[in-house]
Enzyme design. Structure first.
Site, PDB file in Angstrom:
ATOM      1  CG  ASN A  88      -2.892   4.665   1.103  1.00  0.00           C
ATOM      2  OD1 ASN A  88      -4.143   4.837   1.645  1.00  0.00           O
ATOM      3  ND2 ASN A  88      -2.406   3.521   0.701  1.00  0.00           N
ATOM      4  CB  SER A 103      -1.080   0.021   1.150  1.00  0.00           C
ATOM      5  OG  SER A 103      -0.397  -0.464   2.320  1.00  0.00           O
TER       6      SER A 103
HETATM    7  P1  NAI Z   1      -1.654  -9.336   7.662  1.00  0.00           P
HETATM    8  O1  NAI Z   1      -0.894  -9.117   8.494  1.00  0.00           O
HETATM    9  O2  NAI Z   1      -3.151  -9.566   7.695  1.00  0.00           O
HETATM   10  O3  NAI Z   1      -1.283 -10.739   6.791  1.00  0.00           O
HETATM   11  C1  NAI Z   1       0.356 -10.766   6.500  1.00  0.00           C
HETATM   12  C2  NAI Z   1       0.397 -12.481   6.229  1.00  0.00           C
HETATM   13  O4  NAI Z   1       1.726 -12.327   5.589  1.00  0.00           O
HETATM   14  C3  NAI Z   1       0.490 -13.114   7.480  1.00  0.00           C
HETATM   15  O5  NAI Z   1      -0.465 -14.055   7.605  1.00  0.00           O
HETATM   16  C4  NAI Z   1       1.929 -13.362   7.729  1.00  0.00           C
HETATM   17  O6  NAI Z   1       2.096 -14.671   8.197  1.00  0.00           O
HETATM   18  C5  NAI Z   1       2.177 -13.557   6.274  1.00  0.00           C
HETATM   19  N1  NAI Z   1       3.802 -13.452   5.976  1.00  0.00           N
HETATM   20  C6  NAI Z   1       4.770 -12.740   6.567  1.00  0.00           C
HETATM   21  N2  NAI Z   1       5.875 -13.020   5.934  1.00  0.00           N
HETATM   22  C7  NAI Z   1       5.661 -13.803   5.110  1.00  0.00           C
HETATM   23  C8  NAI Z   1       6.763 -14.505   4.029  1.00  0.00           C
HETATM   24  N3  NAI Z   1       7.866 -14.035   4.251  1.00  0.00           N
HETATM   25  N4  NAI Z   1       6.319 -15.659   3.465  1.00  0.00           N
HETATM   26  C9  NAI Z   1       5.027 -15.678   3.416  1.00  0.00           C
HETATM   27  N5  NAI Z   1       3.997 -15.284   4.198  1.00  0.00           N
HETATM   28  C10 NAI Z   1       4.382 -14.255   4.967  1.00  0.00           C
HETATM   29  O7  NAI Z   1      -1.617  -8.055   6.517  1.00  0.00           O
HETATM   30  P2  NAI Z   1      -2.479  -7.390   5.391  1.00  0.00           P
HETATM   31  O8  NAI Z   1      -3.208  -6.405   5.992  1.00  0.00           O
HETATM   32  O9  NAI Z   1      -3.272  -8.644   4.695  1.00  0.00           O
HETATM   33  O10 NAI Z   1      -1.343  -6.809   4.594  1.00  0.00           O
HETATM   34  C11 NAI Z   1      -0.761  -7.400   3.523  1.00  0.00           C
HETATM   35  C12 NAI Z   1      -0.252  -6.479   2.384  1.00  0.00           C
HETATM   36  O11 NAI Z   1      -1.388  -5.779   1.894  1.00  0.00           O
HETATM   37  C13 NAI Z   1       0.704  -5.514   2.877  1.00  0.00           C
HETATM   38  O12 NAI Z   1       1.450  -5.003   2.016  1.00  0.00           O
HETATM   39  C14 NAI Z   1      -0.234  -4.039   2.970  1.00  0.00           C
HETATM   40  O13 NAI Z   1       0.155  -2.778   3.093  1.00  0.00           O
HETATM   41  C15 NAI Z   1      -1.060  -4.417   1.891  1.00  0.00           C
HETATM   42  N6  NAI Z   1      -2.616  -3.691   2.004  1.00  0.00           N
HETATM   43  C16 NAI Z   1      -3.214  -3.789   3.174  1.00  0.00           C
HETATM   44  C17 NAI Z   1      -4.391  -3.172   3.276  1.00  0.00           C
HETATM   45  C18 NAI Z   1      -5.420  -3.350   4.480  1.00  0.00           C
HETATM   46  O14 NAI Z   1      -6.338  -2.448   4.625  1.00  0.00           O
HETATM   47  N7  NAI Z   1      -4.940  -4.207   5.430  1.00  0.00           N
HETATM   48  C19 NAI Z   1      -5.069  -2.484   2.072  1.00  0.00           C
HETATM   49  C20 NAI Z   1      -4.466  -2.450   0.701  1.00  0.00           C
HETATM   50  C21 NAI Z   1      -3.069  -3.264   0.898  1.00  0.00           C
END
Ligand code: NAI
Length: 283
Positions: free
Chosen positions: A190, A119
């Site tokens: 953003n 993001s």
């Molecule tokens: P989250 O914390 O819910 O999920 C991240 C997942 O990645 C976790 O399940 C973790 O175990 C896994 N993970 C971490 N390192 C890893 C690796 N090396 N290999 C495999 N899995 C790994 O995070 P979320 O909110 O889903 O965000 C993910 C991405 O999406 C980020 O880059 C965030 O900035 C982006 N994003 C988030 C939004 C939101 O509203 N939460 C909106 C748009 C983009």
């Protein structure tokens, strides 16, 4: 280019939603996470949402079963060796993303496109860490993914027209609306949203109005479906602060300085809905 097999990396809030929309659009999806628990939870969430769609008459039971059947889970990144497209949605940390992209560069077929759902991080820097920078692109889904229509498609300076076109076509296949954006801090979404949220926090900080009243002005006066402070609580105040810091540093312009009250809340652990307290309190 034909995309049949997709891997989504990270089965969290975003990754599980992204995997679901690909499976619903008829693609075979491998959902990868380093944590088996995250995969189990991600898959359970997808199953629940698909079943609810059937109950609401938005999907047939047959389509639900077929979509669910197109999903596999794996903790092994090497399973990306037959993928045409990988969408990365791991934690918002440049070192972690670069490490994932460098491994994918070795594992995936040479034609594969590597997309990131970041993001705020520079796609150009992620692309530069690979040997196929022209096949790296930002595919920024909105939360909740199955509901929100927009996908911001971010071109790194190295992204080729072929890669862009393939991702634009894929976004349409997912029944989402692509918007083309160049790689600058905060992209478009953003860059506009976060300073508005930050300014809303300043109005509370300076005692201009209460959070409830700030939200009421924006909802009733500007027809926003949700006030900016409620939205900030939903996004997570730590995430909002992080993105403001990316804008502040990236543009070097004081107009993006994060509000001291936002910093204070984050330091207190008041991160919004996920921690039970932000501008509002949650059960
Ligand atoms: P989250 O914390 O819910 O999920 C991240 C997942 O990645 C976790 O399940 C973790 O175990 C896994 N993970 C971490 N390192 C890893 C690796 N090396 N290999 C495999 N899995 C790994 O995070 P979320 O909110 O889903 O965000 C993910 C991405 O999406 C980020 O880059 C965030 O900035 C982006 N994003 C988030 C939004 C939101 O509203 N939460 C909106 C748009 C983009």
């Amino acid at each position: 280019m034909t995309i049949n097999q997709v891997m989504v990396i990270g089965a969290g809030q975003m990754g599980a939603g992204i995997a679901q929309v690909f499976a619903q659009a008829g693609l075979n999806v491998k959902m990868n996470d380093m944590s088996q628990d995250a995969l189990d939870q991600g898959l359970a969430g997808i199953e629940k949402r698909l079943k609810r769609a059937v109950e609401k008459g938005k999907m047939t039971e047959e389509d639900q079963k077929a979509a669910y059947g197109r999903l596999e889970t794996t903790t092994n990144l090497k399973d990306a060796s037959d993928c045409d497209l990988v969408v990365e949605a791991v934690v918002e940390n440049m070192d972690v993303k670069v490490s994932v992209f460098q491994q994918l560069d070795e594992i995936t077929p040479s034609h594969a496109i590597l997309a990131t759902n970041t993001s705020s991080l520079p796609i150009t820097e992620i692309a530069a860490a690979t040997k196929r920078p022209d096949q790296v692109i930002g595919m920024h889904f909105m939360n909740p993914v199955p509901v929100m229509k927009l996908v911001e498609i971010i071109r790194a300076i190295q992204t080729s027209d072929e890669t862009y076109q393939a991702i634009e076509d894929m976004t349409k296949q997912l029944e989402k609306t692509p918007v083309e954006v160049e790689d600058f801090p905060g992209f478009v979404s953003n860059r506009i949203l976060m300073p508005m949220i930050n300014e809303a926090i300043y109005t509370v900080h300076e005692g201009v109005a209460s959070p409830e009243d700030v939200d009421a002005v924006m909802k009733l006066g500007m027809n926003h479906p949700m006030g900016p402070l409620t939205l900030a609580d939903f996004i997570g105040l730590d995430t909002c602060l992080y993105i403001m810091e990316v804008l502040h540093e990236g543009f070097g312009d004081s107009k993006y300085r994060p509000c001291p009250l936002l910093r204070k809340y984050v330091k207190a652990g008041w991160l919004g809905k996920k921690s039970g307290r932000g501008f509002y309190t949650y059960d």
